[in-house]
Design a protein around this motif. Structure first.
Motif, PDB file in Angstrom:
ATOM      1  N   CYS A 108       0.831  -1.216   0.000  1.00 16.92           N
ATOM      2  CA  CYS A 108       0.000   0.000   0.000  1.00 16.92           C
ATOM      3  C   CYS A 108       0.860   1.258   0.000  1.00 16.92           C
ATOM      4  O   CYS A 108       0.580   2.208  -0.733  1.00 16.92           O
ATOM      5  N   GLY A 109       1.900   1.268   0.814  1.00 18.75           N
ATOM      6  CA  GLY A 109       2.793   2.422   0.844  1.00 18.75           C
ATOM      7  C   GLY A 109       3.456   2.657  -0.495  1.00 18.75           C
ATOM      8  O   GLY A 109       3.562   3.796  -0.973  1.00 18.75           O
ATOM      9  N   THR A 110       3.895   1.579  -1.137  1.00 15.82           N
ATOM     10  CA  THR A 110       4.517   1.693  -2.458  1.00 15.82           C
ATOM     11  C   THR A 110       3.523   2.232  -3.474  1.00 15.82           C
ATOM     12  O   THR A 110       3.850   3.102  -4.292  1.00 15.82           O
ATOM     13  N   GLN A 111       2.279   1.747  -3.425  1.00 16.43           N
ATOM     14  CA  GLN A 111       1.252   2.252  -4.334  1.00 16.43           C
ATOM     15  C   GLN A 111       1.000   3.740  -4.106  1.00 16.43           C
ATOM     16  O   GLN A 111       0.814   4.497  -5.056  1.00 16.43           O
ATOM     17  N   ILE A 112       0.998   4.168  -2.866  1.00 18.31           N
ATOM     18  CA  ILE A 112       0.758   5.580  -2.562  1.00 18.31           C
ATOM     19  C   ILE A 112       1.903   6.443  -3.076  1.00 18.31           C
ATOM     20  O   ILE A 112       1.672   7.526  -3.623  1.00 18.31           O
ATOM     21  N   VAL A 113       3.139   5.978  -2.927  1.00 19.67           N
ATOM     22  CA  VAL A 113       4.285   6.737  -3.440  1.00 19.67           C
ATOM     23  C   VAL A 113       4.142   6.936  -4.943  1.00 19.67           C
ATOM     24  O   VAL A 113       4.234   8.059  -5.454  1.00 19.67           O
ATOM     25  N   PHE A 114       3.896   5.854  -5.680  1.00 14.64           N
ATOM     26  CA  PHE A 114       3.805   5.971  -7.135  1.00 14.64           C
ATOM     27  C   PHE A 114       2.534   6.701  -7.569  1.00 14.64           C
ATOM     28  O   PHE A 114       2.555   7.446  -8.553  1.00 14.64           O
ATOM     29  N   ALA A 115       1.445   6.522  -6.829  1.00 15.58           N
ATOM     30  CA  ALA A 115       0.223   7.258  -7.139  1.00 15.58           C
ATOM     31  C   ALA A 115       0.442   8.756  -6.963  1.00 15.58           C
ATOM     32  O   ALA A 115      -0.123   9.566  -7.707  1.00 15.58           O
ATOM     33  N   SER A 116       1.271   9.135  -6.007  1.00 10.38           N
ATOM     34  CA  SER A 116       1.572  10.555  -5.798  1.00 10.38           C
ATOM     35  C   SER A 116       2.256  11.145  -7.020  1.00 10.38           C
ATOM     36  O   SER A 116       1.959  12.274  -7.420  1.00 10.38           O
ATOM     37  N   PHE A 117       3.155  10.378  -7.617  1.00  9.54           N
ATOM     38  CA  PHE A 117       3.816  10.854  -8.831  1.00  9.54           C
ATOM     39  C   PHE A 117       2.821  10.977  -9.987  1.00  9.54           C
ATOM     40  O   PHE A 117       2.837  11.958 -10.724  1.00  9.54           O
ATOM     41  N   VAL A 118       1.929   9.992 -10.130  1.00  6.11           N
ATOM     42  CA  VAL A 118       0.941  10.047 -11.212  1.00  6.11           C
ATOM     43  C   VAL A 118       0.008  11.240 -11.014  1.00  6.11           C
ATOM     44  O   VAL A 118      -0.275  11.977 -11.963  1.00  6.11           O
ATOM     45  N   LEU A 119      -0.470  11.462  -9.780  1.00 11.06           N
ATOM     46  CA  LEU A 119      -1.342  12.613  -9.536  1.00 11.06           C
ATOM     47  C   LEU A 119      -0.621  13.928  -9.805  1.00 11.06           C
ATOM     48  O   LEU A 119      -1.218  14.877 -10.315  1.00 11.06           O
ATOM     49  N   SER A 120       0.665  13.979  -9.483  1.00  4.95           N
ATOM     50  CA  SER A 120       1.436  15.189  -9.772  1.00  4.95           C
ATOM     51  C   SER A 120       1.537  15.412 -11.270  1.00  4.95           C
ATOM     52  O   SER A 120       1.436  16.538 -11.751  1.00  4.95           O
TER      53      SER A 120
END
Length: 135
Positions: A108-120
């Motif tokens: 979940c933490g890894t998904q959130i890190v990469f999702a943060s980049f996609v949202l940015s």
């Protein structure tokens, strides 16, 4: 145990799988909605706009890394438990109750890190006539 129903490691694995799927679907929904609003395919929703306005890449990465840290700490408990038996055989049901939640937090933490980049990336406005676009 609830009545005659016994919840065990298989239930833990199944529910963890469903929780990970839920996190992925929520992230996909946010990505799709943000993209659709940015391109004008759907109207902008106020609650999504507030979230995206408050969202920052740094905040998302830090939150994701903290969650990964929780998972790694849980893995550390599993490693310590294994060390207590001289790195020999473990009771599979007992150790899976430690390892599966650790896995959940790391993923979940890894998904959130990469999702943060996609949202940015979704938040970057494209400038007409800039490098990389055809005129």
């Amino acid at each position: 145990r609830i009545g005659q129903v016994v919840f065990d490691v298989s239930t833990l694995i199944g529910l963890t799988t469903l929780a990970l799927l839920g996190v992925q679907l929520i992230m996909f929904g946010v990505f799709a909605r943000a993209y659709a609003a940015q391109t004008g395919l759907l109207p902008v929703q106020a609650h999504l706009q507030r979230f995206l306005h408050r969202f920052s890449l740094l905040g998302g990465v830090v939150a994701g890394l903290l969650i990964i840290g929780v998972g790694i700490s849980i893995f550390g408990l599993g490693l310590a438990t294994w060390g207590e038996v001289g790195f020999g055989s473990l009771d599979h049901q007992m150790i899976l109750r430690v390892v599966v939640p650790g896995m959940f937090f790391v993923l979940c933490g890894t998904q959130i890190v990469f999702a943060s980049f996609v949202l940015s990336l979704l938040g970057i406005r494209r400038v007409e006539g800039s490098a990389g676009t055809s005129d």
